[in-house]
Design an enzyme around this catalytic site. Sequence first.
Site, PDB file in Angstrom:
ATOM      1  CG  HIS A 164      -0.333  -0.319   2.592  1.00  0.00           C
ATOM      2  ND1 HIS A 164       0.435   0.941   3.082  1.00  0.00           N
ATOM      3  CD2 HIS A 164       0.031  -1.195   3.207  1.00  0.00           C
ATOM      4  CE1 HIS A 164       0.895   0.520   4.234  1.00  0.00           C
ATOM      5  NE2 HIS A 164       0.597  -0.595   4.398  1.00  0.00           N
ATOM      6  CG  ASP A 165      -0.450   4.366   1.308  1.00  0.00           C
ATOM      7  OD1 ASP A 165      -1.329   5.131   0.918  1.00  0.00           O
ATOM      8  OD2 ASP A 165      -0.561   3.738   2.379  1.00  0.00           O
ATOM      9  N   GLY A 224       4.761  -1.345   2.558  1.00  0.00           N
ATOM     10  CA  GLY A 224       4.147  -0.389   2.415  1.00  0.00           C
ATOM     11  C   GLY A 224       4.936   1.133   2.142  1.00  0.00           C
TER      12      GLY A 224
END
Length: 258
Positions: free
Chosen positions: A121-122, A139
């Site tokens: 994520h991100d 992440g």
Amino acid sequence: MAMIHSSAIIHPGAKIAAGVEVGPFSIIGEHVEIGEGTVVASHCVIKGRTRIGRENRIFQFASLGEIPQDKKYAGEPTSLEIGDRNSIREYCNFNIGTAQDAGVTRIGNDNWFMAGVHIGHDCQVGNNTIMANNVTLGGHVHVGDFAILGGMAAVHQFAIIGAHSMAGGGSIITQDIPPFVMCSGNPVAPHGVNSEGLRRRGFSAEAITQIKRAYKAMYRQNLSLEEARASIAVASAETPELQVMLDFFAASTRGIIR
């Protein structure tokens, strides 16, 4: 006309451009957008707020746009954005972002993701990168243009992989890798400048010489990091290719590999 196999499941709300191909048993969710000329093979799952650009090739069993592997995620409307002309091989999985960061996982253009790559994520991935089999990005990782990660390399959360850098297979990367640097190992250690890659990308002999001098300032002259940065800043006045190193230093928070 999009070419969609009769066994594929496409939500009526999905936006599928002309010339898209979707293979057997693939599933496309409500908020997905797929650009013209992209090919989705069989048994892929693309869900969440995922936007995919033009002329990508997504191989069988890929999972794109699933929720983050983050216990803090509470269903926020975050997203995944993928650019153009990327190759995404079997069993790759790219997650959407989180509210604690930019809210979007972003992939640029012309990247080459081999089998089993995980983009957490991100993460923010630039253009023309290569990630070999089973590379894992925790992440919030940022990867610069033309970076290469060897098979099974693992990158710690919030680390930065500099542009034109190269990490060997199996590397455990817990700190930031400066642009242009080759490294490998556990823990990862620097091993010079990616000179051959720079030549192939059109860097001049003089620019490569200056990049090697910058590397020596960081690793061979017993300078502190601040002293090395000052030396590189002076050299960048006549070698603009070094500006990417200064930008990297400004963004680095985990410290660089030394």
